[in-house]
Design an enzyme around this catalytic site. Sequence first.
Site, short mmCIF file in Angstrom:
data_model
loop_
_atom_site.label_atom_id
_atom_site.label_comp_id
_atom_site.label_asym_id
_atom_site.label_seq_id
_atom_site.Cartn_x
_atom_site.Cartn_y
_atom_site.Cartn_z
CG HIS A 55 -11.07 34.00 44.24
ND1 HIS A 55 -11.92 34.74 43.45
CD2 HIS A 55 -10.12 33.51 43.40
CE1 HIS A 55 -11.51 34.71 42.20
NE2 HIS A 55 -10.41 33.96 42.14
CD GLU A 57 -14.51 37.01 48.32
OE1 GLU A 57 -14.87 38.15 47.97
OE2 GLU A 57 -13.53 36.42 47.80
CB CYS A 85 -15.32 37.19 41.58
SG CYS A 85 -14.98 35.49 42.12
CB CYS A 88 -16.41 34.66 45.70
SG CYS A 88 -14.63 34.31 45.60
#
Length: 158
Positions: A55, A57, A85, A88
């Site tokens: 992801h 991040e 999320c 993350c």
Amino acid sequence: MDSPNPDFMREAIRLSVEQMQAGHGGPFGAVVVKDGRIIARGYNQVTSTNDPTCHAEVDAIRKACRELGTFQLTDCDLYTSCEPCPMCLGAIYWARPRRVFYGNTKQDAAAIGFDDQFIYDEIEKPLAERSIPMQQLLRDEALEGFGAWEQQEGKTEY
């Protein structure tokens, strides 16, 4: 403490669109800022790398830590195009940045098919009720590693 800089958020948003259109993954971008400058840029690469952990991040955190030579993002800010999320969010807390700024909300993400609510719901359930079965196995043997950690001299605490 200094105010958030909209230009850093614009860069995270720009990355989210540019890299999504380039076919790397979903529309998510992030930047890590230290001392008023971007030290790392990240973007979603889940589908292009077949890595569900890639992801924006997490990508930005990994790059920033390599750049700084540390596993902590002390005195850094994270700007991300969307509210993090659960995965993350966990990575963010482990990295310990000073602050996080986000653009879209998790509800905005859910509206386009990125709904993480099921994960938040799963975390709250007892292990026996989760949708992915989890069973403890060989605890006594696993504890040996923890015992060795406790006795390890010169270890780096985190």
